[in-house]
Scaffold this active site. Structure first.
Site, PDB file in Angstrom:
ATOM      1  N   GLY A   1     -43.409  17.983-101.993  1.00 20.50           N
ATOM      2  CA  GLY A   1     -42.724  19.005-102.780  1.00 20.50           C
ATOM      3  C   GLY A   1     -42.915  20.413-102.263  1.00 20.50           C
ATOM      4  N   VAL A   2     -42.936  20.572-100.926  1.00 25.03           N
ATOM      5  CA  VAL A   2     -43.036  21.904-100.335  1.00 25.03           C
ATOM      6  C   VAL A   2     -41.995  22.056 -99.232  1.00 25.03           C
ATOM      7  CG1 VAL A   2     -45.496  22.167-100.822  1.00 25.03           C
ATOM      8  CG2 VAL A   2     -44.779  21.173 -98.632  1.00 25.03           C
TER       9      VAL A   2
ATOM     10  N   HIS B   1     -27.299   2.262 -86.378  1.00 26.23           N
ATOM     11  CA  HIS B   1     -25.990   2.612 -85.830  1.00 26.23           C
ATOM     12  C   HIS B   1     -25.290   1.429 -85.168  1.00 26.23           C
ATOM     13  CE1 HIS B   1     -28.179   3.463 -81.928  1.00 26.23           C
ATOM     14  NE2 HIS B   1     -27.071   2.944 -81.439  1.00 26.23           N
TER      15      HIS B   1
ATOM     16  N   GLY C   1     -25.379  -0.725 -75.340  1.00 29.25           N
ATOM     17  CA  GLY C   1     -25.583  -2.121 -75.705  1.00 29.25           C
ATOM     18  C   GLY C   1     -27.055  -2.475 -75.835  1.00 29.25           C
ATOM     19  N   ASN C   2     -27.929  -1.638 -75.252  1.00 35.63           N
ATOM     20  CA  ASN C   2     -29.373  -1.847 -75.404  1.00 35.63           C
ATOM     21  C   ASN C   2     -29.884  -1.385 -76.770  1.00 35.63           C
ATOM     22  OD1 ASN C   2     -29.724  -1.586 -72.041  1.00 35.63           O
ATOM     23  ND2 ASN C   2     -31.180  -2.921 -73.095  1.00 35.63           N
ATOM     24  N   SER C   3     -29.058  -0.649 -77.501  1.00 34.40           N
ATOM     25  CA  SER C   3     -29.484  -0.135 -78.809  1.00 34.40           C
ATOM     26  C   SER C   3     -29.987  -1.251 -79.705  1.00 34.40           C
ATOM     27  CB  SER C   3     -28.315   0.558 -79.515  1.00 34.40           C
ATOM     28  OG  SER C   3     -28.114   1.843 -79.011  1.00 34.40           O
TER      29      SER C   3
ATOM     30  N   ASP D   1     -33.002   5.418 -88.086  1.00 34.36           N
ATOM     31  CA  ASP D   1     -31.968   4.616 -87.423  1.00 34.36           C
ATOM     32  C   ASP D   1     -32.414   3.168 -87.218  1.00 34.36           C
ATOM     33  OD1 ASP D   1     -29.562   4.002 -86.281  1.00 34.36           O
ATOM     34  OD2 ASP D   1     -30.017   4.872 -84.322  1.00 34.36           O
TER      35      ASP D   1
ATOM     36  N   ILE E   1     -41.671  23.870 -95.552  1.00 33.76           N
ATOM     37  CA  ILE E   1     -42.643  24.337 -94.564  1.00 33.76           C
ATOM     38  C   ILE E   1     -41.943  24.936 -93.351  1.00 33.76           C
ATOM     39  CG2 ILE E   1     -44.491  22.766 -95.246  1.00 33.76           C
ATOM     40  CD1 ILE E   1     -43.566  20.826 -93.093  1.00 33.76           C
TER      41      ILE E   1
END
Length: 502
Positions: free
Chosen positions: A291-292, A131, A233-235, A161, A294
């Site tokens: 392929g399930v 992001h 800003g720490n992202s 992310d 749940i």
């Protein structure tokens, strides 16, 4: 950084600070040295600070002025509103004294944003959040000494992310390595370094508040929670342990103000390392696929399936083209172990399958009708299928006379052509249709609705409404507290629902 609102601008209050200084000094002298944190924080910060970078991005945004949607943020007000003149003047001033440009179209403009990242290879490989760089036209890495270098995007993974960048260094770089986030302990000291509010190179410290935190932000939530100060800003910045190893990537905060309130979340390094490796190798993520579909094993469902205690991931549906079907996994099976790893809840299965290499053969331990079985599965590759499938148009014939049975707070009817057409139910769906739900019943609480189709009762297929009523009556006589239903929606998606029979 994701927050509830923007952080307000605070003003300093020097008089209050001065008045409190004496008391604060006395309190600080009375506290033990450990209250300030371990002495090693300064050594770690000095060791790794040059590996932490700022990420600067720019994006060209096309905006429009004038009437309708083109007025941008202009509120839609009724004619004659007392606020109409105020907003007209406000937006006119924003567009300039001559009103909208070019017949109503405003000129495209650039927006800039700042985030954080860290160098993992001295060749110029940087890790950050997706992001931070999403939709950017230009990305620049700013080193700790202020050097600004244009960067290229290697790859992104939206589900976790994360993003990987690369740039050509003009000098020798400092790089950091990943630690083992699985070894983190509650209360362990951690250090966050990043670019909060564009201040750059900011060091904060705190403890690990929680591990394996699921905040329903994505399909693979497994966050480290910390009270180290993390802000806008720490992202994308690193979370270090006291050895100077990266054990997380700071990604989210919870805050009503936009500033840190001591609830921050970091993607654990175990997840990050795997994602980064694949992005560097393939430029994309190649996740395993079982392929399930749940769902949670509730206490009621566990009682119906003779599973004690309630655990695992209940298979509600099996993809006809998926790896699970040829391996013999069926709806109603409960997965309790995958590739040697315990599965306590559905999220555990989602994470471990995604982290397993495509094409690997694994043992899957299931519980079927109270007994454990082991199935051998060769994993496929998960493909993103987020596009909704349009429902096919169907004609509506004249309605037939409806005959219903009542059971479990439900009005039940045989699945006729009329009902199939009325509720747009696919031809592949077989069973007994629900035509009504008692609002005071357990069925309503479990969100059953008209148009749902009951496919199985107590893991046995049903074909007519009278059959369901008989089976429920028999379960009552047998002393059962609940009955397990396999329910399909109109598109054929299955789920299990346990209803009280008392």
């Amino acid at each position: 950084m994701t927050v509830a609102t923007y952080a307000p601008r605070h003003r300093l209050r020097p008089l209050l600070a001065a008045a409190c200084l004496g008391a604060a000094t006395i309190m600080a002298s009375a506290l033990p040295v450990q209250a300030r944190g371990p002495d090693g924080i300064a050594d770690v910060a000095e060791k790794v600070i040059d590996a932490v970078v700022n990420i600067s991005t720019s994006q060209t945004v096309e905006a429009k002025g004038g009437s309708g949607e083109g007025r941008g943020a202009m509120p839609q007000l009724p004619p004659g509103s007392p606020f109409e003149d105020f907003f007209d003047d406000f937006f006119k001033n924003r567009r300039g004294p001559n009103g909208p440009r070019s017949g109503g179209d405003m000129q495209p403009h650039k927006t800039n944003s700042l985030g954080s990242g860290f160098i993992i290879d001295t060749s110029g490989i940087v890790v950050t959040n997706n992001h931070v760089i999403a939709d950017a036209d230009e990305i620049n890495v700013i080193l700790n000494d202020g050097t600004k270098i244009k960067a290229e995007l290697v790859g992104v993974d939206k589900k976790t992310d994360l993003a990987v960048l690369k740039f050509k260094p003009s000098r020798q770089l400092t790089a950091v390595k990943f630690g083992d986030s699985d070894k983190l302990r509650l209360g362990e000291w951690v250090i966050a370094i990043g670019n909060p509010f564009s201040l750059g190179g900011t060091v904060t410290a705190g403890i690990v508040s929680a591990r394996n935190r699921d905040i329903s932000n994505g399909p693979y939530d497994n966050y480290i929670q910390t009270d180290a100060a993390i802000n806008r800003g720490n992202s994308g910045g690193p979370l270090f342990n006291l050895e100077g190893d990266v054990i997380g990537v700071n990604t989210l905060i919870i805050s009503p103000t936009g500033g840190s309130i001591g609830i921050g979340f970091a993607v654990p390094s175990k997840t990050v390392a795997g994602v980064v490796e694949q992005l560097q190798k393939f430029g994309e993520l190649r996740r395993g696929w079982l392929g399930v579909r749940i769902q949670q094993v509730t206490d009621e469902i566990a009682e119906s399936l003779n599973i004690k205690p309630a655990r695992g991931a209940l298979v509600a549906g099996v993809d006809d083209k998926g790896p699970a079907k040829p391996a013999g996994i069926e709806p109603g099976d409960v997965v309790v172990k995958f590739d040697g790893k315990d599965v306590k809840e559905p999220k555990d299965l989602s994470r471990v399958v995604a982290d397993t290499a495509v094409g690997k053969e694994v043992d899957v331990v299931i519980i079927r009708k109270g007994e454990e079985q082991t199935k051998r599965v060769t994993l496929g590759r998960l493909e993103d299928t987020d596009k909704p499938q349009p429902a096919s148009a169907k004609s509506t014939p004249e309605p037939e006379k409806l005959v219903t049975q009542k059971a479990l707070g439900l009005d039940l009817a045989n699945l006729s052509k009329d009902l199939r057409s009325r509720y747009k139910i696919k031809d592949s769906v077989k069973g007994v249709i629900i035509t009504g739900v008692d609002n005071a019943s357990d069925a309503a609480e479990k969100r059953l609705a008209a148009g749902d189709v009951i496919v199985e009762v107590a893991q046995e297929a049903v074909a007519n409404a009278a059959d369901i009523k008989k089976r429920v009556e028999q379960l009552k006589k047998d002393g059962k507290k609940s009955v397990l239903l396999l329910v399909s929606n109109a598109d054929g998606e299955l789920r299990f629902v346990a209803l009280s029979v008392q």
